[in-house]
Design an enzyme around this catalytic site. Structure first.
Site, PDB file in Angstrom:
ATOM      1  N   CYS A 114     -34.574  45.403  42.608  1.00  0.00           N
ATOM      2  CA  CYS A 114     -35.537  44.553  43.320  1.00  0.00           C
ATOM      3  C   CYS A 114     -35.368  44.628  44.835  1.00  0.00           C
ATOM      4  CB  CYS A 114     -35.422  43.112  42.846  1.00  0.00           C
ATOM      5  SG  CYS A 114     -35.706  42.982  41.088  1.00  0.00           S
ATOM      6  N   HIS A 255     -38.770  38.808  47.844  1.00  0.00           N
ATOM      7  CA  HIS A 255     -38.940  39.357  46.497  1.00  0.00           C
ATOM      8  C   HIS A 255     -39.393  38.215  45.582  1.00  0.00           C
ATOM      9  CE1 HIS A 255     -38.294  41.024  42.646  1.00  0.00           C
ATOM     10  NE2 HIS A 255     -37.136  40.430  42.433  1.00  0.00           N
ATOM     11  N   ASN A 285     -42.020  38.674  38.125  1.00  0.00           N
ATOM     12  CA  ASN A 285     -41.119  39.513  38.931  1.00  0.00           C
ATOM     13  C   ASN A 285     -41.424  40.978  38.639  1.00  0.00           C
ATOM     14  OD1 ASN A 285     -38.940  41.025  39.827  1.00  0.00           O
ATOM     15  ND2 ASN A 285     -37.384  39.575  39.128  1.00  0.00           N
TER      16      ASN A 285
HETATM   17  N1  ACO Z   1     -38.116  28.955  27.288  1.00  0.00           N
HETATM   18  C1  ACO Z   1     -37.519  27.818  26.875  1.00  0.00           C
HETATM   19  N2  ACO Z   1     -36.210  27.594  27.041  1.00  0.00           N
HETATM   20  C2  ACO Z   1     -35.471  28.541  27.651  1.00  0.00           C
HETATM   21  C3  ACO Z   1     -36.040  29.746  28.107  1.00  0.00           C
HETATM   22  C4  ACO Z   1     -37.410  29.941  27.906  1.00  0.00           C
HETATM   23  N3  ACO Z   1     -38.061  31.052  28.307  1.00  0.00           N
HETATM   24  N4  ACO Z   1     -35.066  30.493  28.681  1.00  0.00           N
HETATM   25  C5  ACO Z   1     -33.922  29.786  28.584  1.00  0.00           C
HETATM   26  N5  ACO Z   1     -34.166  28.612  27.964  1.00  0.00           N
HETATM   27  C6  ACO Z   1     -33.238  27.531  27.653  1.00  0.00           C
HETATM   28  C7  ACO Z   1     -31.799  27.996  27.601  1.00  0.00           C
HETATM   29  O1  ACO Z   1     -31.501  28.514  26.316  1.00  0.00           O
HETATM   30  C8  ACO Z   1     -31.061  26.735  27.904  1.00  0.00           C
HETATM   31  O2  ACO Z   1     -31.009  25.943  26.742  1.00  0.00           O
HETATM   32  P1  ACO Z   1     -29.617  25.206  26.337  1.00  0.00           P
HETATM   33  O3  ACO Z   1     -29.347  24.277  27.483  1.00  0.00           O
HETATM   34  O4  ACO Z   1     -29.968  24.539  25.062  1.00  0.00           O
HETATM   35  O5  ACO Z   1     -28.606  26.306  26.225  1.00  0.00           O
HETATM   36  C9  ACO Z   1     -31.977  26.008  28.886  1.00  0.00           C
HETATM   37  O6  ACO Z   1     -33.278  26.595  28.730  1.00  0.00           O
HETATM   38  C10 ACO Z   1     -31.554  26.153  30.331  1.00  0.00           C
HETATM   39  O7  ACO Z   1     -31.302  27.536  30.567  1.00  0.00           O
HETATM   40  P2  ACO Z   1     -30.791  28.035  31.956  1.00  0.00           P
HETATM   41  O8  ACO Z   1     -30.550  29.512  31.908  1.00  0.00           O
HETATM   42  O9  ACO Z   1     -29.674  27.140  32.399  1.00  0.00           O
HETATM   43  O10 ACO Z   1     -32.092  27.743  32.846  1.00  0.00           O
HETATM   44  P3  ACO Z   1     -32.209  27.771  34.405  1.00  0.00           P
HETATM   45  O11 ACO Z   1     -32.652  26.453  34.893  1.00  0.00           O
HETATM   46  O12 ACO Z   1     -31.033  28.420  35.071  1.00  0.00           O
HETATM   47  O13 ACO Z   1     -33.452  28.766  34.611  1.00  0.00           O
HETATM   48  C11 ACO Z   1     -33.948  31.048  35.152  1.00  0.00           C
HETATM   49  C12 ACO Z   1     -33.392  30.086  34.122  1.00  0.00           C
HETATM   50  C13 ACO Z   1     -35.422  30.726  35.386  1.00  0.00           C
HETATM   51  C14 ACO Z   1     -33.828  32.469  34.607  1.00  0.00           C
HETATM   52  C15 ACO Z   1     -33.170  30.894  36.483  1.00  0.00           C
HETATM   53  O14 ACO Z   1     -31.800  30.908  36.241  1.00  0.00           O
HETATM   54  C16 ACO Z   1     -33.513  31.969  37.466  1.00  0.00           C
HETATM   55  O15 ACO Z   1     -34.617  32.075  37.954  1.00  0.00           O
HETATM   56  N6  ACO Z   1     -32.537  32.841  37.821  1.00  0.00           N
HETATM   57  C17 ACO Z   1     -32.779  33.945  38.726  1.00  0.00           C
HETATM   58  C18 ACO Z   1     -33.270  35.092  37.927  1.00  0.00           C
HETATM   59  C19 ACO Z   1     -33.844  36.195  38.767  1.00  0.00           C
HETATM   60  O16 ACO Z   1     -34.489  35.950  39.752  1.00  0.00           O
HETATM   61  N7  ACO Z   1     -33.624  37.423  38.318  1.00  0.00           N
HETATM   62  C20 ACO Z   1     -34.213  38.560  38.888  1.00  0.00           C
HETATM   63  C21 ACO Z   1     -33.485  39.096  40.054  1.00  0.00           C
HETATM   64  S1  ACO Z   1     -34.288  40.472  40.621  1.00  0.00           S
HETATM   65  C22 ACO Z   1     -33.918  41.957  39.820  1.00  0.00           C
HETATM   66  O17 ACO Z   1     -33.206  42.787  40.376  1.00  0.00           O
HETATM   67  C23 ACO Z   1     -34.464  42.282  38.449  1.00  0.00           C
END
Ligand code: ACO
Length: 331
Positions: A114, A255, A285
């Protein structure tokens, strides 16, 4: 010898045909529109269908950028294709060069996930500043839908496909004002698309690894923490090198990973939300494509105007991150 400057004079983008909204995703994995939009800001994403390729999307985006810059494929000296999802692991840039009819251009792929577009912008600028090339086409394009685990709700809801391109040209005044690039391989396992080896004995005593690359593995919380901490730092360093203060920035162009990351970075830098470019709601993304895609939309909507100063920052797998401060010099 007089110094040679760099101008960014045109942008273009290509959006694949298929559309998949959050509601449709909830039929594939246990998720909901409410969860996805409140945690990420994404409501739908565009996906490449079986007739579209990285080459076709990259070519389409390039033609639009060349048209806006008012130059022809024959004028291009160098093509850099920033991608992690080439049609061919040996590289797809040469196919794009051929499709465009950019006869004299040398073309190569560059991989920095990214961060690919920002790393590519800085790389392209070096070829111009050194006097080697005058017209460079930089493309950011990715088809992550090929490598996403469509059964993993933690990742499949985040990504989309697309392509964006810009034209960089030699100019008297330098519009690339400052940059800072960083890498940290110690956190590589937070986000990767690793080769999955399978042993293959080809003759007694000679066993090699064969296999494929999938799926995308991500520790979302760690990546979130990394982005919110490192992106403001790297933008501040790039601003320092450009010798301009944050209030001189017209646009913050990050990004497009997650609206919460955009909001947190803007708030840490005291940049008001009206200056934050965001289109991730419609695309998710799109990896290396996300910055040029958002730039091109903002340019074509007449939001970004010639003379505007943009702070762009890419971040992601590697881990890699970087920022570049530039003055937009297109239409
Ligand atoms: N739908 C419903 N529930 C979900 C989903 C979903 N799609 N995904 C995860 N959950 C659940 C999890 O299982 C967890 O449940 P639990 O508490 O019972 O275990 C709960 O939701 C919370 O999960 P978290 O991972 O703690 O959620 P968080 O608030 O951290 O959000 C997210 C997740 C959106 C992925 C966030 O961490 C984020 O945006 N991180 C950055 C990711 C990113 O930008 N990556 C790309 C970088 S660029 C590249 O090079 C590709």
């Amino acid at each position: 010898m007089t110094n040679i400057g760099v101008s960014i004079t045109g942008s273009g983008s290509a959006i694949p045909k298929l559309s998949l909204d959050n509601q449709q995703l909830s039929q594939i994995v246990e998720t909901s529109d409410e969860w996805i939009s409140s945690r990420t800001g994404i409501t739908k994403r565009q996906l490449a269908d079986t007739t579209e390729s990285l080459c076709s999307l990259a070519t389409q985006a390039s033609l639009a950028a060349l048209d806006q810059a008012n130059i022809t494929p024959k004028d291009i000296d160098l093509i850099i294709l920033a991608t992690s999802t080439p049609d061919d692991l040996f590289g797809t840039a040469s196919q794009v060069q051929w499709e465009l009819g950019a006869e004299k251009a040398v073309a190569f792929d560059m991989t920095a996930a990214c961060s690919g577009f920002v790393f590519g912008l800085v790389t392209a600028a070096q070829f111009i500043r050194s006097g080697v090339y005058q017209n460079v086409l930089l493309i950011g394009a990715d088809i992550l839908s090929r490598w996403v685990d469509w059964e993993d709700r933690r990742t499949c809801v985040l990504f989309g496909d697309g392509a964006g391109a810009v034209v960089l040209q030699a100019s008297e005044s330098d519009r690339l004002l400052g940059f800072e690039l960083r890498s940290n391989g110690s956190q590589n396992d937070c986000l990767n698309l690793p080769f999955q080896p399978q042993e293959k004995k080809i003759i007694e005593g000679v066993t090699v690894s064969q296999g494929t690359y999938q799926p995308i593995i991500m520790n979302g919380k760690e990546v979130y923490r990394f982005a919110v901490q490192k992106v403001p730092e790297v933008i501040e360093k790039a601003l320092f090198k450009a010798n301009i203060s944050v209030d001189k920035i017209d646009w913050l162009l990050l990004h497009q990973a997650n609206q919460r990351i955009l909001d947190a970075v803007a708030s840490r830098l005291n940049i008001p939300s009206e200056k934050v470019i965001s289109n991730l709601q419609n695309y998710g993304n799109t990896s290396a494509a996300s910055i040029p895609l958002a730039l091109d939309e903002a340019v074509r909507k007449n939001q970004v105007k010639s003379g505007d100063i943009i702070a762009a920052s890419g971040f992601g797998a590697g881990l890699t991150w970087g920022a570049v401060i530039f003055e937009w010099n297109g239409i």
